[in-house]
Scaffold this active site. Structure first.
Site, PDB file in Angstrom:
ATOM      1  N   ILE A   1       1.180  -1.515  -0.370  1.00 22.43           N
ATOM      2  CA  ILE A   1      -0.056  -0.115  -0.075  1.00 22.43           C
ATOM      3  C   ILE A   1       0.423   1.459  -0.326  1.00 22.43           C
ATOM      4  O   ILE A   1       0.723   1.902  -0.480  1.00 22.43           O
ATOM      5  CB  ILE A   1      -0.780  -0.102   1.345  1.00 22.43           C
ATOM      6  CG1 ILE A   1      -2.192  -1.169   0.667  1.00 22.43           C
ATOM      7  CG2 ILE A   1      -1.863   1.399   1.239  1.00 22.43           C
ATOM      8  CD1 ILE A   1      -2.780  -1.222   2.281  1.00 22.43           C
TER       9      ILE A   1
ATOM     10  N   THR B   1      -4.908   4.988   8.133  1.00 21.08           N
ATOM     11  CA  THR B   1      -5.683   3.773   6.606  1.00 21.08           C
ATOM     12  C   THR B   1      -4.554   2.157   7.561  1.00 21.08           C
ATOM     13  O   THR B   1      -5.444   1.425   6.963  1.00 21.08           O
ATOM     14  CB  THR B   1      -5.435   4.427   5.232  1.00 21.08           C
ATOM     15  OG1 THR B   1      -4.033   4.314   5.319  1.00 21.08           O
ATOM     16  CG2 THR B   1      -6.282   4.950   4.955  1.00 21.08           C
TER      17      THR B   1
ATOM     18  N   ARG C   1      -3.744   0.667  11.660  1.00 24.54           N
ATOM     19  CA  ARG C   1      -4.771   0.484  12.373  1.00 24.54           C
ATOM     20  C   ARG C   1      -4.900   1.508  13.229  1.00 24.54           C
ATOM     21  O   ARG C   1      -3.996   2.309  13.214  1.00 24.54           O
ATOM     22  CB  ARG C   1      -4.069  -1.158  12.669  1.00 24.54           C
ATOM     23  CG  ARG C   1      -4.644  -2.356  11.984  1.00 24.54           C
ATOM     24  CD  ARG C   1      -5.231  -2.134  11.606  1.00 24.54           C
ATOM     25  NE  ARG C   1      -5.835  -4.433  10.865  1.00 24.54           N
ATOM     26  CZ  ARG C   1      -6.457  -4.113   9.755  1.00 24.54           C
ATOM     27  NH1 ARG C   1      -6.036  -2.819   9.272  1.00 24.54           N
ATOM     28  NH2 ARG C   1      -6.581  -4.857   8.487  1.00 24.54           N
TER      29      ARG C   1
ATOM     30  N   ASP D   1      -9.397   6.112   9.703  1.00 20.37           N
ATOM     31  CA  ASP D   1      -9.770   5.398   8.602  1.00 20.37           C
ATOM     32  C   ASP D   1     -10.119   4.133  10.014  1.00 20.37           C
ATOM     33  O   ASP D   1     -10.862   3.490   9.540  1.00 20.37           O
ATOM     34  CB  ASP D   1      -9.606   5.167   7.718  1.00 20.37           C
ATOM     35  CG  ASP D   1     -10.010   3.621   6.882  1.00 20.37           C
ATOM     36  OD1 ASP D   1     -11.619   4.267   6.581  1.00 20.37           O
ATOM     37  OD2 ASP D   1      -9.532   2.711   6.243  1.00 20.37           O
TER      38      ASP D   1
ATOM     39  N   GLU E   1     -12.111   0.757  17.958  1.00 18.94           N
ATOM     40  CA  GLU E   1     -13.668   0.983  16.685  1.00 18.94           C
ATOM     41  C   GLU E   1     -13.749  -0.313  16.683  1.00 18.94           C
ATOM     42  O   GLU E   1     -15.106  -0.830  15.974  1.00 18.94           O
ATOM     43  CB  GLU E   1     -12.424   1.153  14.664  1.00 18.94           C
ATOM     44  CG  GLU E   1     -12.008  -0.746  15.203  1.00 18.94           C
ATOM     45  CD  GLU E   1     -11.040   0.149  13.081  1.00 18.94           C
ATOM     46  OE1 GLU E   1     -10.671   1.127  13.288  1.00 18.94           O
ATOM     47  OE2 GLU E   1     -11.529  -0.899  12.552  1.00 18.94           O
TER      48      GLU E   1
ATOM     49  N   GLN F   1     -13.265   1.698   6.232  1.00 18.18           N
ATOM     50  CA  GLN F   1     -14.066   1.724   4.573  1.00 18.18           C
ATOM     51  C   GLN F   1     -13.304   1.885   2.932  1.00 18.18           C
ATOM     52  O   GLN F   1     -12.815   1.549   2.421  1.00 18.18           O
ATOM     53  CB  GLN F   1     -14.905   2.776   4.074  1.00 18.18           C
ATOM     54  CG  GLN F   1     -14.736   3.877   4.434  1.00 18.18           C
ATOM     55  CD  GLN F   1     -15.509   4.984   3.226  1.00 18.18           C
ATOM     56  OE1 GLN F   1     -16.583   5.090   4.036  1.00 18.18           O
ATOM     57  NE2 GLN F   1     -15.282   5.104   2.034  1.00 18.18           N
ATOM     58  N   ALA F   2     -11.440   1.837   3.975  1.00 20.44           N
ATOM     59  CA  ALA F   2     -10.615   2.004   2.858  1.00 20.44           C
ATOM     60  C   ALA F   2     -10.596   0.742   2.001  1.00 20.44           C
ATOM     61  O   ALA F   2      -9.565   1.003   0.276  1.00 20.44           O
ATOM     62  CB  ALA F   2      -8.786   2.290   3.673  1.00 20.44           C
ATOM     63  N   PHE F   3     -10.866  -0.037   1.854  1.00 21.68           N
ATOM     64  CA  PHE F   3     -10.652  -1.329   1.502  1.00 21.68           C
ATOM     65  C   PHE F   3     -11.510  -1.943   0.365  1.00 21.68           C
ATOM     66  O   PHE F   3     -12.005  -2.679  -0.533  1.00 21.68           O
ATOM     67  CB  PHE F   3     -10.509  -2.448   2.415  1.00 21.68           C
ATOM     68  CG  PHE F   3     -12.088  -2.614   2.840  1.00 21.68           C
ATOM     69  CD1 PHE F   3     -12.741  -2.445   3.655  1.00 21.68           C
ATOM     70  CD2 PHE F   3     -12.815  -3.658   2.518  1.00 21.68           C
ATOM     71  CE1 PHE F   3     -13.684  -2.765   4.189  1.00 21.68           C
ATOM     72  CE2 PHE F   3     -13.937  -3.931   2.627  1.00 21.68           C
ATOM     73  CZ  PHE F   3     -14.710  -3.104   4.218  1.00 21.68           C
TER      74      PHE F   3
HETATM   75  P1  NAI Z   1       2.827  -4.699   3.631  1.00 22.39           P
HETATM   76  O1  NAI Z   1       3.448  -6.320   4.494  1.00 22.39           O
HETATM   77  O2  NAI Z   1       2.976  -5.403   2.229  1.00 22.39           O
HETATM   78  O3  NAI Z   1       3.828  -3.577   4.187  1.00 22.39           O
HETATM   79  C1  NAI Z   1       4.219  -3.572   5.191  1.00 22.39           C
HETATM   80  C2  NAI Z   1       5.198  -2.401   5.291  1.00 22.39           C
HETATM   81  O4  NAI Z   1       5.450  -2.175   7.086  1.00 22.39           O
HETATM   82  C3  NAI Z   1       6.173  -3.524   4.884  1.00 22.39           C
HETATM   83  O5  NAI Z   1       7.233  -3.041   4.270  1.00 22.39           O
HETATM   84  C4  NAI Z   1       7.135  -3.773   6.536  1.00 22.39           C
HETATM   85  O6  NAI Z   1       8.308  -4.102   6.474  1.00 22.39           O
HETATM   86  C5  NAI Z   1       6.773  -2.158   6.838  1.00 22.39           C
HETATM   87  N1  NAI Z   1       6.732  -2.728   8.915  1.00 22.39           N
HETATM   88  C6  NAI Z   1       6.330  -3.617   9.392  1.00 22.39           C
HETATM   89  N2  NAI Z   1       6.960  -3.525  10.713  1.00 22.39           N
HETATM   90  C7  NAI Z   1       7.722  -2.325  10.955  1.00 22.39           C
HETATM   91  C8  NAI Z   1       8.262  -1.256  11.715  1.00 22.39           C
HETATM   92  N3  NAI Z   1       8.018  -1.403  12.319  1.00 22.39           N
HETATM   93  N4  NAI Z   1       8.589   0.124  11.744  1.00 22.39           N
HETATM   94  C9  NAI Z   1       8.559  -0.331  10.068  1.00 22.39           C
HETATM   95  N5  NAI Z   1       8.579  -0.623   9.023  1.00 22.39           N
HETATM   96  C10 NAI Z   1       7.395  -1.554   9.384  1.00 22.39           C
HETATM   97  O7  NAI Z   1       1.103  -4.369   4.129  1.00 22.39           O
HETATM   98  P2  NAI Z   1       0.317  -3.261   3.395  1.00 22.39           P
HETATM   99  O8  NAI Z   1      -0.412  -4.148   2.346  1.00 22.39           O
HETATM  100  O9  NAI Z   1       0.598  -2.231   3.072  1.00 22.39           O
HETATM  101  O10 NAI Z   1      -0.750  -3.234   4.508  1.00 22.39           O
HETATM  102  C11 NAI Z   1      -0.103  -1.999   5.298  1.00 22.39           C
HETATM  103  C12 NAI Z   1      -1.716  -2.027   6.640  1.00 22.39           C
HETATM  104  O11 NAI Z   1      -2.672  -1.699   5.734  1.00 22.39           O
HETATM  105  C13 NAI Z   1      -1.907  -3.623   7.536  1.00 22.39           C
HETATM  106  O12 NAI Z   1      -1.161  -3.819   7.650  1.00 22.39           O
HETATM  107  C14 NAI Z   1      -3.297  -3.610   7.004  1.00 22.39           C
HETATM  108  O13 NAI Z   1      -3.109  -2.764   8.644  1.00 22.39           O
HETATM  109  C15 NAI Z   1      -3.550  -1.964   6.694  1.00 22.39           C
HETATM  110  N6  NAI Z   1      -4.657  -2.316   5.615  1.00 22.39           N
HETATM  111  C16 NAI Z   1      -5.769  -1.274   6.189  1.00 22.39           C
HETATM  112  C17 NAI Z   1      -7.194  -1.791   4.959  1.00 22.39           C
HETATM  113  C18 NAI Z   1      -8.147  -0.676   5.451  1.00 22.39           C
HETATM  114  O14 NAI Z   1      -9.041  -0.409   4.620  1.00 22.39           O
HETATM  115  N7  NAI Z   1      -7.753   0.346   6.212  1.00 22.39           N
HETATM  116  C19 NAI Z   1      -6.571  -2.692   4.506  1.00 22.39           C
HETATM  117  C20 NAI Z   1      -5.742  -3.419   4.922  1.00 22.39           C
HETATM  118  C21 NAI Z   1      -4.561  -2.503   4.721  1.00 22.39           C
END
Ligand code: NAI
Length: 338
Positions: free
Chosen positions: A160, A234, A236, A260, A265, A298-300
């Site tokens: 993302i 967006t 957690r 978001d 929540e 709702q971002a997803f």
């Molecule tokens: P991803 O796994 O592709 O990327 C997460 C990144 O965070 C990775 O590059 C990782 O190295 C980095 N990371 C992990 N721990 C870290 C730390 N302590 N310090 C710095 N960087 C760190 O995940 P993606 O798909 O990009 O999603 C990210 C987050 O977005 C998800 O974990 C989820 O919580 C949230 N999300 C929210 C949605 C929504 O509807 N609001 C929908 C989908 C995801």
């Protein structure tokens, strides 16, 4: 095709889940029961007689829920989300329950929503919309800023964060990023958190919730940020200490916040509570600020994302049924990874 007849109890089922799963299941043929309540220790017995419990982000998949699911015959927990911080992975492993997730369904949906929050807050679209409906055509208080030339800080350049970086670059922003793993392809310049906090006009969070990222945006971090910063979450809710955010909004140190997700929540978002008195005083206070925009996780929520979620979830279930390797399995040791 084998006789695909896995019985799936899909918890926290909304109209859009029914639509996307019914369409994706048409040629797959699992037996899906749509269950309205969220999955918790109390509601888990509703899955009795099913092979699979399908869960979303505001379920409480703790030890009690997992034990009740297992007792009812469930063998697989299929998460309709990328995040798995709402599941007790250790208890699941102990009970012999497998967990699968949807690691990627549309990074565009989430990154675009983060940008939507930035644009709406900056140009005060939420206030303009309410004003003109009352025939108030005044522009007082609606001054925004050019995104072009501003510095955007991104925490997390995974799927993302990388999309968000490209979009912000398209606006002509300078993009600084922090991640424990750097990606040479990301359209961002990596920097340490201190630099990002000092220089960013906008900060957007794209890391998972882990013990290392819990309340990473706390009073101390906020105090080192550029005055007037716009904070977008967006990721957690618990990445941000909401009480500290309120203090910073009151002093004007944080200039705007687009949220978001919210740390408490669960039990609020995804529900129509318009007839009720909101019991959460922190959320209620956040909603009083004219420069805070809250959306209900709702971002997803795009057609493409919902379709991908349903297709991958059903494929995860089919792989389990066939005894194939579970590509999207979440293992207990992932808890201690960043
Ligand atoms: P991803 O796994 O592709 O990327 C997460 C990144 O965070 C990775 O590059 C990782 O190295 C980095 N990371 C992990 N721990 C870290 C730390 N302590 N310090 C710095 N960087 C760190 O995940 P993606 O798909 O990009 O999603 C990210 C987050 O977005 C998800 O974990 C989820 O919580 C949230 N999300 C929210 C949605 C929504 O509807 N609001 C929908 C989908 C995801």
């Amino acid at each position: 095709m084998t006789n695909q007849r896995m019985k799936v109890a899909l918890f926290d089922a909304h109209g859009y889940d029914r639509e996307s799963f019914t369409a994706a299941n048409e040629h797959v043929g699992h037996q899906i029961t749509f269950v309205e309540p969220r999955l918790t220790g109390e509601t888990a017995p509703l899955a009795a007689g099913h092979d699979v419990a399908c869960s979303f982000v505001n379920d409480r998949v703790n030890e009690a829920a997992l034990a009740a699911l297992q007792q009812g015959g469930v063998r697989l927990i299929a998460l309709r989300s990328a995040g798995y911080n709402h599941v007790d992975l250790t208890a699941a492993a102990r009970l012999g329950l497998k967990i699968v997730r949807v690691p990627e369904y549309s990074p565009y949906a989430v990154a675009e929503h983060a940008v939507a929050l930035v644009l709406a807050l900056n140009r005060k679209i939420h206030r303009a919309y309410a004003r003109v409906r009352e025939w108030n055509f005044s522009l007082e208080g609606l001054v925004g800023f050019d995104l072009h030339g501003k510095t955007v800080g991104l925490i997390g350049t995974g799927k993302i964060g990388r999309v968000a970086a490209s979009i912000f670059r398209g606006f002509g922003c300078r993009v600084l990023a922090y991640d424990v793993k750097q990606d040479a392809q990301a359209a961002a310049q990596y920097a340490d958190l201190a630099t990002i906090y000092r220089e960013a006009d906008i900060l957007s969070l794209h890391v998972p919730l882990t013990p290392a990222t819990h309340h990473m945006i706390d009073e101390k971090a906020l105090s080192t940020m550029k005055r007037g910063i716009m904070l977008i979450n967006t990721g957690r809710g618990a990445l941000i200490d909401s009480r500290a955010l309120i203090t910073s909004l009151k002093t004007g140190h944080v200039g705007a916040a687009g949220l978001d997700v919210y740390e408490e929540e669960e039990g609020i978002f995804f529900r129509d509570l318009s007839d009720k008195v909101l019991q959460d005083d922190v959320l209620a206070r956040l909603l009083t600020f004219p420069n805070v925009l809250v959306t209900s996780h709702q971002a997803f929520l795009t057609r493409e994302a919902l379709s991908n979620i349903a297709t991958t979830t059903l494929a995860n279930i089919t792989a389990f049924e066939r005894g194939e390797k579970l590509e999207n399995e979440v293992l207990a040791q992932q808890l201690i990874q960043p």
